[in-house]
Design a protein around this motif. Structure first.
Motif, mmCIF file in Angstrom:
data_model
loop_
_atom_site.group_PDB
_atom_site.id
_atom_site.type_symbol
_atom_site.label_atom_id
_atom_site.label_comp_id
_atom_site.label_asym_id
_atom_site.label_seq_id
_atom_site.Cartn_x
_atom_site.Cartn_y
_atom_site.Cartn_z
ATOM 1 N N SER A 3 0.795 -1.269 -0.084
ATOM 2 C CA SER A 3 0.064 0.056 0.132
ATOM 3 C C SER A 3 0.835 1.413 -0.010
ATOM 4 C CB SER A 3 -0.848 0.069 1.247
ATOM 5 O OG SER A 3 -0.108 0.039 2.361
ATOM 6 N N GLY A 5 2.969 4.274 1.043
ATOM 7 C CA GLY A 5 3.670 4.503 2.138
ATOM 8 C C GLY A 5 3.891 3.185 3.081
ATOM 9 N N GLN A 12 3.191 14.621 4.751
ATOM 10 C CA GLN A 12 1.927 15.655 4.182
ATOM 11 C C GLN A 12 2.000 16.928 4.996
ATOM 12 O OE1 GLN A 12 -0.057 14.989 1.531
ATOM 13 N NE2 GLN A 12 1.159 13.251 1.320
ATOM 14 N N PHE A 236 -3.135 16.313 9.219
ATOM 15 C CA PHE A 236 -2.658 15.212 8.737
ATOM 16 C C PHE A 236 -1.169 15.210 8.554
ATOM 17 C CE2 PHE A 236 -2.926 12.460 4.538
ATOM 18 C CZ PHE A 236 -2.402 11.522 5.229
ATOM 19 N N ILE A 239 1.250 9.317 5.943
ATOM 20 C CA ILE A 239 0.873 7.962 5.601
ATOM 21 C C ILE A 239 2.297 7.052 5.964
ATOM 22 C CG2 ILE A 239 -0.118 5.890 4.311
ATOM 23 C CD1 ILE A 239 -1.798 8.247 2.753
ATOM 24 N N TYR A 240 2.047 5.863 6.885
ATOM 25 C CA TYR A 240 3.230 4.810 6.952
ATOM 26 C C TYR A 240 2.318 3.446 6.908
ATOM 27 C CZ TYR A 240 7.100 2.538 8.908
ATOM 28 O OH TYR A 240 8.275 1.659 9.064
ATOM 29 N N GLY A 242 0.375 2.291 5.162
ATOM 30 C CA GLY A 242 -1.274 2.291 5.004
ATOM 31 C C GLY A 242 -1.898 2.942 6.247
ATOM 32 N N ARG A 243 -1.178 3.254 7.379
ATOM 33 C CA ARG A 243 -1.913 4.018 8.440
ATOM 34 C C ARG A 243 -1.804 5.218 8.072
ATOM 35 N NH1 ARG A 243 -2.277 0.956 13.195
ATOM 36 N NH2 ARG A 243 -3.013 -1.295 12.490
ATOM 37 N N MET A 244 -2.673 6.192 8.732
ATOM 38 C CA MET A 244 -2.672 7.594 8.695
ATOM 39 C C MET A 244 -2.347 8.161 10.199
ATOM 40 S SD MET A 244 -6.264 8.200 6.433
ATOM 41 C CE MET A 244 -5.959 10.009 6.242
ATOM 42 N N TYR A 245 -1.130 9.236 10.271
ATOM 43 C CA TYR A 245 -0.821 9.779 11.183
ATOM 44 C C TYR A 245 -1.305 11.151 11.525
ATOM 45 C CZ TYR A 245 1.981 5.475 11.656
ATOM 46 O OH TYR A 245 2.654 4.241 11.755
ATOM 47 N N TYR A 274 4.555 -0.332 13.466
ATOM 48 C CA TYR A 274 3.835 0.840 12.968
ATOM 49 C C TYR A 274 4.336 2.205 13.521
ATOM 50 C CZ TYR A 274 0.283 -1.986 10.656
ATOM 51 O OH TYR A 274 -0.346 -2.938 9.884
ATOM 52 N N CYS A 276 6.132 5.535 14.509
ATOM 53 C CA CYS A 276 6.582 6.359 13.387
ATOM 54 C C CYS A 276 7.979 6.596 12.963
ATOM 55 C CB CYS A 276 6.034 7.895 13.697
ATOM 56 S SG CYS A 276 6.388 9.299 12.502
#
Length: 290
Positions: A3, A5, A12, A236, A239-240, A242-245, A274, A276
């Motif tokens: 996916s 990221g 972003q 926002f 993305i890493y 598939g997860r949004m941070y 996951y 960061c």
């Protein structure tokens, strides 16, 4: 397939790369109205700015090829002027995109100050003329009125004249002067006098208008951003795997990539895979503990 990221953090939150309109739209709120219409109007400024930049890049690639039309004419005694037509068409659309940025500013102000005397959504020309005549109500920001009035006295009439001709008239033509390397633009739609329809240096003219439009856009949205109340909002980060941070950020004057407080630390610290990858150097992450 991995996916977006999956193997690296797709950042972003990069305020240093944002146009003033982009920075403002990220935080728009009190004391201004915030609605879908406000966001759509500001987004149009951003999108038309981007479109202008793409067209300018295309024009820069076409301009060196104008000499080929001259070479073709000298060799064959005739040229269809294909490159000249391409360059003229791109230039005309660039001018229209500059005007569309102003349209976006008009809509943005309309939706943020819908009940203010003089504010309207039908005419960009009236946006400027009413600023010049002082026809806006007291709710209208005086700084914005002043910069619009100054533009009305300076460059806006010429941009409006060009945009009207390019929107309602035919396609113009360009000619490269081999000695001066200037590109002249000709279009009967610009006027009936002997020289009124000829622009001796179209590149400089459009460049100067672009500097003026982007400068006006920056002045207005920088001012509006500075008026925002210091209310935190979620932004926002990226993305890493598939997860949004995300992080919580207050719209400060010194907004930067380290601004705010990380809002994803609690969950990604419990899921090692996951974690960061930017956390060790991120002030927003470090700010949580302090």
């Amino acid at each position: 397939m991995p996916s977006a990221g999956h193997d690296r953090f797709l950042l972003q939150f990069a305020p240093d790369a944002w146009l003033p309109a982009m920075r403002f739209i990220k935080f728009v709120g009190p004391p201004f109205l915030s609605s879908k219409s406000v966001h759509g109007a500001i987004k149009s400024c951003i999108d038309h700015s981007r479109k202008y930049e793409i067209l300018a890049s295309l024009a820069n690639r076409i301009q060196p090829t104008l000499i080929e039309d001259i070479q073709q004419l000298e060799l064959n005694g005739y040229t269809p002027g294909a490159r000249s037509s391409e360059f003229a068409a791109v230039i005309e659309v660039m001018v229209c995109e500059l005007y569309s940025i102003l349209d976006g500013i008009r809509y943005s102000l309309f939706w943020m100050f819908p009940n203010c005397r003089g504010v309207q959504q039908n005419s960009t020309s009236r946006l400027f003329s009413r600023a010049k005549s002082g026809s806006y109500g007291s709710e209208f920001p005086e700084y914005v009125r002043v910069v619009l009035a100054a533009a009305n006295d300076d460059w806006f009439p010429e941009l409006r004249r060009l945009r009207t001709a390019f929107t309602h008239g035919g396609l113009g033509s360009c000619h490269l002067d081999k000695q001066t390397e200037l590109v002249a633009y000709m279009n009967p739609s610009l006027g009936n006098a002997a020289t009124a329809h000829v622009v001796p240096d179209i590149v400089s003219l459009v460049t100067n208008l672009a500097v003026a439009v982007f400068g006006l856009q920056k002045a207005i949205f920088d001012y509006l951003y500075a008026q925002l109340l210091p209310n935190a909002s979620y932004q926002f980060c990226g993305i890493y795997k598939g997860r949004m941070y995300r992080r919580s950020v207050v719209p400060t004057a010194d907004l930067n990539r380290g601004s705010g407080i990380c809002d994803s630390r609690d969950w990604f610290e419990t899921e090692a895979e996951y974690s960061c990858p930017l956390a060790s150097d991120c002030p927003a992450y470090a700010r949580v503990a302090s």
